[in-house]
Design a protein around this motif. Structure first.
Motif, PDB file in Angstrom:
ATOM      1  N   THR A 191       0.839  -1.198   0.000  1.00 41.82           N
ATOM      2  CA  THR A 191       0.000   0.000   0.000  1.00 41.82           C
ATOM      3  C   THR A 191       0.872   1.245   0.000  1.00 41.82           C
ATOM      4  O   THR A 191       1.738   1.406   0.869  1.00 41.82           O
ATOM      5  N   GLN A 196      -2.469   5.863  -1.530  1.00 41.82           N
ATOM      6  CA  GLN A 196      -3.704   5.074  -1.468  1.00 41.82           C
ATOM      7  C   GLN A 196      -4.422   5.253  -0.132  1.00 41.82           C
ATOM      8  O   GLN A 196      -5.645   5.075  -0.050  1.00 41.82           O
ATOM      9  N   ASP A 197      -3.664   5.580   0.910  1.00 39.66           N
ATOM     10  CA  ASP A 197      -4.232   5.648   2.252  1.00 39.66           C
ATOM     11  C   ASP A 197      -5.339   6.690   2.320  1.00 39.66           C
ATOM     12  O   ASP A 197      -5.162   7.825   1.863  1.00 39.66           O
ATOM     13  N   TRP A 229       6.208   0.451  -0.428  1.00 37.69           N
ATOM     14  CA  TRP A 229       5.641   0.031  -1.710  1.00 37.69           C
ATOM     15  C   TRP A 229       6.719   0.108  -2.794  1.00 37.69           C
ATOM     16  O   TRP A 229       7.789   0.675  -2.584  1.00 37.69           O
TER      17      TRP A 229
END
Length: 515
Positions: free
Chosen positions: A8, A12-13, A328
Motif C-alpha cells: 500500500t 492510497q491511504d 511500496w
C-alpha cells in the motif's frame, strides 16, 4: 483505492477508488480522441484536449491512478534522472535548453491546474539538493553544475543540505515542487467529466482496428475515435518501443520520525548508483519522510523483499525512525537515450500517439506529454515534436517480421485438470511462496498463499513469450523482458500484454497442512 501491487502506497491511504459519472457508452458515437490509460498522463491529456474543444473519452483498464501514478514519490523536477551534462553531449545544448524549459512549464501547469480545480493536493514549491559523497562524485557534480547553468537552471553550491548525512560537495537548485498525486489526478478527472469528457473505468482494451476512424474493442464494448493516445506507461501489443524501453522497479518507504527537525524541506538526491531520493509529505497534519531507491530491472531480483530491507537499513542509519508506516514499489521505463518518447507511435496509423519512457520523472514528464500531445492533436505541430519523437528510433533489419511473428504467439495451454497427487512439487511450497516447476515437460507458475491455497498459471507472458518471475514484495508475476505484470491468478496488472496469463486448473485446491 487499488493499485497494481499488494503493498500500500502513501497515496492510497484514506483514498477510495475514483467514482466516475454514470455515463452510457455509445458504440455508434465517434469521439475525437480516445485516451487509453487513467494515470497523470491520460487524465491531464484528456482534460487539456476537452478544454480545447475536442470530444474525448478515457478508457482505463482498472481504476484511475492504478498504475505508476498511485505508486510514485511525486517529485516534480527540472533536474532530471538524465542530467544536463549528458543531454548536452547526446542532444546538443539547444535541445537540453528545451528540456529544461518544458519541464519547468510542466511544473507550472500542475501548479495552475491544482489551483484552478481546487485539488487539495498540497502542491508546494521547494528547493532541490544534490550531494556528492566521494571525490569521483564531486568531479561529476561540477560537470552537472556547469551544464545546468548553460541550459538556464538556477543552481549554486551550498554548504548545507537538509539531511543528516556526511558529504563532500552539494548544490541547491530552485523551482522544484511536490504534491499529493492521487488527490491531484482525481480532481482533474472530476474537472474532465464536468466539461463534458467521458471516463470509463474497468474498460480494458482488447483489440484495435486502425484506420481513418479507429475502432477499439474493450471489455465494456466498442469505442470509435478519430485519434488514439496510449497513455499506458508503455503501449500494449508488440511495438518497436518495447525494445527501446527497459522496465525498472523502485522501492519506497514512508516513515515517521522521532526528531521533527530531521524532516527535509526540499527534494534531496545522492549520487549513488542506484541513487536514493528523499522528501517530506504532510497529509492531514501528519508528516512523513519519503525515501526511495534500490532500483533494479523488473524481474531481475530474485527476492524483492531484500530491497525493502536494504532501504530500511539505509533510512535507520541516518534518521531517528519512529515507525515504518508504508512501503511500496513501482515501475518505470528507461529509454535508450534518456529522453521520453512522445508523439506518433512508430509502425501505427498516423492517428495513433504514445507517451512513454519517463525514467524516474513520471509526474513531470507525464505532464510534459500532455502539453506536447495536446498541441499535436489540436494543431498538428509542437515545438517539441522532433525532440521527443518516438520515430527517432529506427528499427533494425527484420524487425517488422519479428513483430508479426510475436503477435498472438501463445498457443492454447493444456486445459486438463492437474491433481496435487501428480504435482509432488506442490508439497515443497511453503505458505506465501512461489515457484515455476516443470511437470511432464510443461512449465507451471505456482503460488501458495497464506491460507495454503494454490494459484497456478502458465508462466509464459502472452506479449512476447518471455518467462515471468515472481515478485515476492508485490505478490505478482513480472515479465523481465518488457515489464508486463500479472496477479497470482494471472490477471493482467500492467501492460504491454493485452491478456491475462492462462490460468491452470488444479484439482483439490485446498491443501491440508503437512499433506
Amino acid at each position: 483505492m487499488r493499485r497494481d501491487g499488494k503493498t500500500t502506497s502513501l497515496w492510497q491511504d484514506q483514498m477510495p477508488d475514483y467514482e466516475s459519472e454514470n455515463q452510457v457508452l455509445k458504440s455508434d458515437k465517434i469521439y475525437d480522441v480516445l485516451v487509453v490509460g487513467g494515470g497523470i498522463t491520460g487524465i491531464t491529456t484528456a482534460l487539456l484536449l476537452q478544454k480545447s474543444g475536442k470530444n474525448c473519452i478515457v478508457a482505463e483498464a482498472h481504476s484511475i491512478g492504478f498504475g505508476t501514478t498511485g505508486g510514485t514519490t511525486a517529485h516534480l523536477n527540472t533536474m532530471l534522472d538524465t542530467d544536463y551534462h549528458t543531454l548536452i553531449n547526446d542532444f546538443g545544448e539547444k535541445s537540453a535548453q528545451m528540456v529544461a524549459g518544458i519541464t519547468l512549464e510542466a511544473i507550472n501547469t500542475i501548479k495552475r491546474l491544482a489551483s484552478d480545480y481546487q485539488a487539495n493536493c498540497a502542491f508546494k514549491e521547494v528547493p532541490g539538493y544534490l550531494f556528492a559523497q566521494n571525490e569521483e562524485q564531486a568531479k561529476y557534480l561540477d560537470k552537472i553544475v556547469e551544464a545546468s547553468r548553460k541550459v538556464g537552471i538556477s543552481i549554486k553550491y551550498t554548504d548545507q543540505i537538509p539531511l543528516p548525512v556526511t558529504y563532500q560537495k552539494a548544490v541547491v537548485f530552485d523551482k522544484q515542487a511536490q504534491f499529493h498525486p492521487t488527490r491531484y489526478v482525481f480532481a482533474l478527472a472530476q474537472a474532465f467529466e464536468k466539461v463534458g469528457g467521458t471516463l470509463w473505468q474497468h474498460c480494458q482494451v482488447t483489440d484495435i482496428d486502425e484506420g481513418d476512424n479507429i475502432r477499439v474493442t474493450t471489455s465494456q464494448g466498442i469505442i470509435q475515435a478519430r485519434k488514439l493516445v496510449y497513455a499506458t506507461h508503455i503501449p500494449p501489443g508488440v511495438n518497436l518501443l518495447h525494445f527501446r524501453c527497459a522496465p525498472y522497479r523502485s522501492y519506497v518507504l514512508a516513515v515517521t520520525l522521532n526528531n521533527e527537525e530531521q524532516y527535509p524541506d526540499g527534494l534531496v538526491y545522492d549520487m549513488e548508483d542506484p541513487y536514493h531520493y528523499y522528501r517530506t509529505q504532510e497529509i492531514d497534519g501528519q508528516r512523513y519522510l519519503i525515501v526511495g531507491g534500490e532500483d533494479h530491472k523488473t524481474a531481475h531480483m530474485e527476492n524483492t523483499e531484500i530491497c525493502f530491507r536494504n532501504l530500511e537499513s539505509h533510512v535507520r542509519q541516518h534518521f531517528a525512525v519512529d515507525q515504518i508506516v508504508f512501503k511500496w514499489s513501482s515501475q518505470y521505463f528507461e529509454t535508450t537515450d534518456g529522453l521520453p518518447y512522445i508523439g506518433h507511435l512508430p509502425g501505427a496509423s498516423d492517428n495513433v500517439y504514445v507517451a512513454t519512457g519517463y525514467s524516474g520523472n513520471g509526474m513531470t514528464f507525464g505532464t510534459v506529454a500532455a502539453i506536447v500531445l495536446t498541441d499535436l492533436l489540436t494543431t498538428g505541430q509542437s515545438s517539441y515534436k522532433d525532440l521527443f519523437a518516438p520515430g527517432r528510433v529506427k528499427p533494425v533489419a527484420g524487425f517488422t517480421s519479428f513483430v508479426k511473428e510475436q503477435v498472438d504467439v501463445i498457443k492454447e495451454f493444456a486445459s486438463k485438470w492437474f491433481s496435487q497427487s501428480d504435482l509432488k512439487e506442490l508439497a515443497e511450497l511453503a505458505h506465501d511462496e512461489a515457484r515455476v516447476v516443470e511437470y511432464e515437460g510443461t512449465s507451471i507458475a505456482m503460488y501458495k498463499d497464506e491460507r495454503g491455497q494454490i494459484h497456478a498459471v502458465n508462466p509464459t507472458c502472452p506479449h512476447a513469450k518471455c518467462a515471468v518471475a515472481w515478485n515476492s514484495a508485490e505478490k505478482s508475476w513480472d515479465c523481465p523482458c518488457h515489464g508486463s505484470r500479472f496477479s497470482c491468478d494471472g490477471e493482467l496488472l500492467t501492460g504491454p500484454a493485452r491478456s491475462n496469463l492462462e490460468k491452470i486448473n488444479i484439482d483439490e485446491l485446498e491443501e491440508a497442512d503437512g499433506e
